[in-house]
Scaffold this motif. Structure first.
Motif, mmCIF file in Angstrom:
data_model
loop_
_atom_site.group_PDB
_atom_site.id
_atom_site.type_symbol
_atom_site.label_atom_id
_atom_site.label_comp_id
_atom_site.label_asym_id
_atom_site.label_seq_id
_atom_site.Cartn_x
_atom_site.Cartn_y
_atom_site.Cartn_z
ATOM 1 N N ILE A 63 -1.536 52.689 -1.131
ATOM 2 C CA ILE A 63 -2.867 51.589 -0.742
ATOM 3 C C ILE A 63 -2.051 50.373 -1.137
ATOM 4 C CG2 ILE A 63 -4.983 50.449 -1.094
ATOM 5 C CD1 ILE A 63 -6.020 52.993 -2.012
ATOM 6 N N GLY A 64 -1.428 49.161 0.404
ATOM 7 C CA GLY A 64 -1.351 48.200 -0.004
ATOM 8 C C GLY A 64 -2.413 46.945 -0.100
ATOM 9 N N LEU A 65 -1.698 45.761 0.173
ATOM 10 C CA LEU A 65 -2.608 44.402 -0.280
ATOM 11 C C LEU A 65 -3.310 44.414 0.887
ATOM 12 C CD1 LEU A 65 0.919 41.900 -1.009
ATOM 13 C CD2 LEU A 65 -1.248 42.728 -2.969
ATOM 14 N N THR A 66 -4.821 43.788 0.030
ATOM 15 C CA THR A 66 -5.722 43.415 0.972
ATOM 16 C C THR A 66 -5.338 42.293 1.577
ATOM 17 O OG1 THR A 66 -6.995 42.577 -0.450
ATOM 18 C CG2 THR A 66 -7.513 44.780 -0.404
ATOM 19 N N LYS A 67 -5.708 42.069 2.813
ATOM 20 C CA LYS A 67 -6.291 40.685 3.199
ATOM 21 C C LYS A 67 -5.486 38.887 2.345
ATOM 22 C CE LYS A 67 -6.076 39.461 8.055
ATOM 23 N NZ LYS A 67 -7.235 39.284 8.725
ATOM 24 N N GLY A 68 -6.867 39.749 2.077
ATOM 25 C CA GLY A 68 -7.988 38.791 1.259
ATOM 26 C C GLY A 68 -6.306 38.147 -0.397
ATOM 27 N N GLU A 69 -6.287 39.909 -0.663
ATOM 28 C CA GLU A 69 -4.994 39.522 -2.439
ATOM 29 C C GLU A 69 -3.774 38.581 -1.701
ATOM 30 O OE1 GLU A 69 -5.648 43.219 -4.474
ATOM 31 O OE2 GLU A 69 -4.515 43.451 -2.607
ATOM 32 N N ILE A 70 -3.940 38.864 -0.323
ATOM 33 C CA ILE A 70 -2.680 38.301 0.541
ATOM 34 C C ILE A 70 -1.842 37.134 0.756
ATOM 35 C CG2 ILE A 70 -1.065 38.096 2.558
ATOM 36 C CD1 ILE A 70 -1.445 41.073 3.193
ATOM 37 N N TYR A 71 -3.920 36.119 1.114
ATOM 38 C CA TYR A 71 -3.825 35.270 1.332
ATOM 39 C C TYR A 71 -3.988 34.050 -0.056
ATOM 40 C CZ TYR A 71 -4.929 35.403 5.892
ATOM 41 O OH TYR A 71 -4.533 35.184 7.205
ATOM 42 N N LYS A 72 -4.177 34.905 -1.495
ATOM 43 C CA LYS A 72 -4.125 34.701 -2.874
ATOM 44 C C LYS A 72 -2.884 33.969 -3.199
ATOM 45 C CE LYS A 72 -8.663 36.642 -4.724
ATOM 46 N NZ LYS A 72 -8.327 37.548 -6.076
ATOM 47 N N ILE A 73 -2.245 35.248 -2.738
ATOM 48 C CA ILE A 73 -0.582 35.205 -3.086
ATOM 49 C C ILE A 73 -0.354 33.706 -2.444
ATOM 50 C CG2 ILE A 73 1.455 35.975 -2.708
ATOM 51 C CD1 ILE A 73 -0.035 38.652 -3.709
ATOM 52 N N VAL A 74 -0.769 33.580 -1.467
ATOM 53 C CA VAL A 74 0.210 32.430 0.047
ATOM 54 C C VAL A 74 -0.794 31.091 -0.952
ATOM 55 C CG1 VAL A 74 0.173 31.407 1.332
ATOM 56 C CG2 VAL A 74 0.660 34.441 1.264
ATOM 57 N N ASN A 75 -1.990 30.904 -0.972
ATOM 58 C CA ASN A 75 -2.579 30.103 -1.089
ATOM 59 C C ASN A 75 -2.408 29.435 -2.241
ATOM 60 O OD1 ASN A 75 -2.794 29.553 2.001
ATOM 61 N ND2 ASN A 75 -4.611 30.862 1.601
ATOM 62 N N LYS A 76 -2.801 30.184 -3.271
ATOM 63 C CA LYS A 76 -3.298 29.855 -4.890
ATOM 64 C C LYS A 76 -2.171 30.191 -5.947
ATOM 65 C CE LYS A 76 -7.815 30.410 -4.713
ATOM 66 N NZ LYS A 76 -8.963 31.585 -4.857
ATOM 67 N N TYR A 77 -0.851 31.032 -5.447
ATOM 68 C CA TYR A 77 -0.084 31.695 -6.427
ATOM 69 C C TYR A 77 1.783 30.669 -5.275
ATOM 70 C CZ TYR A 77 3.511 33.257 -9.506
ATOM 71 O OH TYR A 77 3.913 33.551 -10.724
ATOM 72 N N ILE A 78 1.989 30.596 -4.582
ATOM 73 C CA ILE A 78 2.842 29.848 -3.577
ATOM 74 C C ILE A 78 2.684 28.552 -3.612
ATOM 75 C CG2 ILE A 78 5.047 30.028 -2.182
ATOM 76 C CD1 ILE A 78 3.874 33.231 -1.770
ATOM 77 N N GLY A 79 1.758 28.166 -2.833
ATOM 78 C CA GLY A 79 1.501 26.935 -2.198
ATOM 79 C C GLY A 79 1.419 26.830 -1.020
ATOM 80 N N VAL A 80 0.993 26.001 -0.211
ATOM 81 C CA VAL A 80 1.203 26.423 1.290
ATOM 82 C C VAL A 80 1.235 24.054 1.222
ATOM 83 C CG1 VAL A 80 -0.089 26.176 3.559
ATOM 84 C CG2 VAL A 80 0.034 28.177 2.097
ATOM 85 N N ASP A 81 1.885 24.270 1.753
ATOM 86 C CA ASP A 81 2.505 22.241 1.895
ATOM 87 C C ASP A 81 2.053 22.305 3.730
ATOM 88 O OD1 ASP A 81 1.767 19.413 1.805
ATOM 89 O OD2 ASP A 81 4.222 19.578 1.713
ATOM 90 N N GLY A 82 0.828 21.289 4.636
ATOM 91 C CA GLY A 82 1.664 21.293 6.366
ATOM 92 C C GLY A 82 1.895 22.258 6.679
ATOM 93 N N GLY A 83 1.393 23.940 6.850
ATOM 94 C CA GLY A 83 1.624 24.946 6.855
ATOM 95 C C GLY A 83 2.455 25.358 6.735
ATOM 96 N N TYR A 84 3.159 24.942 5.982
ATOM 97 C CA TYR A 84 4.587 25.844 5.533
ATOM 98 C C TYR A 84 4.593 26.428 4.095
ATOM 99 C CZ TYR A 84 6.530 23.356 9.397
ATOM 100 O OH TYR A 84 6.810 23.148 11.022
ATOM 101 N N LEU A 85 5.496 27.318 3.728
ATOM 102 C CA LEU A 85 5.392 27.690 2.639
ATOM 103 C C LEU A 85 5.565 27.757 1.535
ATOM 104 C CD1 LEU A 85 3.954 30.687 1.442
ATOM 105 C CD2 LEU A 85 5.698 31.814 1.623
ATOM 106 N N GLY A 86 4.762 26.428 0.835
ATOM 107 C CA GLY A 86 5.962 26.332 -0.746
ATOM 108 C C GLY A 86 6.782 25.790 0.004
ATOM 109 N N ASP A 87 8.226 25.666 -1.478
ATOM 110 C CA ASP A 87 9.184 25.231 -0.921
ATOM 111 C C ASP A 87 10.916 25.717 -0.111
ATOM 112 O OD1 ASP A 87 10.037 27.321 -2.941
ATOM 113 O OD2 ASP A 87 11.444 25.712 -3.626
#
Length: 80
Positions: free
Chosen positions: A3-27
């Protein structure tokens, strides 16, 4: 059955762990995002996807098989 990652898990990784600035992913730049997959020995080309680095990362992670998702997440953990 894996079983792969859920959409919610992916969004947590992107928004809460890596971070987003102006639509761009982390650095990530477009080039460093490409290089990220090369360093993980994955044959993934983010240039084949539309959008910002964030949108491309979400699409790639969503489309990936669970084993590939795990490799990407390990790469994220090493990077951040």
């Amino acid at each position: 059955m894996e079983i792969g990652l859920t959409k919610g898990e992916i969004y947590k990784i992107v928004n809460k762990y890596i971070g987003v600035d102006g639509g761009y992913l982390g650095d990530f730049s477009y080039q460093s995002h490409h290089d990220f997959y090369v360093e993980l020995d994955l044959e993934i080309d983010p240039y084949e996807y539309e959008g910002t680095t964030r949108e491309r990362f979400i699409a790639i992670l969503s489309d990936a098989e669970p084993g590939v998702q795990a490799r990407i997440i390990r790469g994220v953990l090493d990077k951040y």
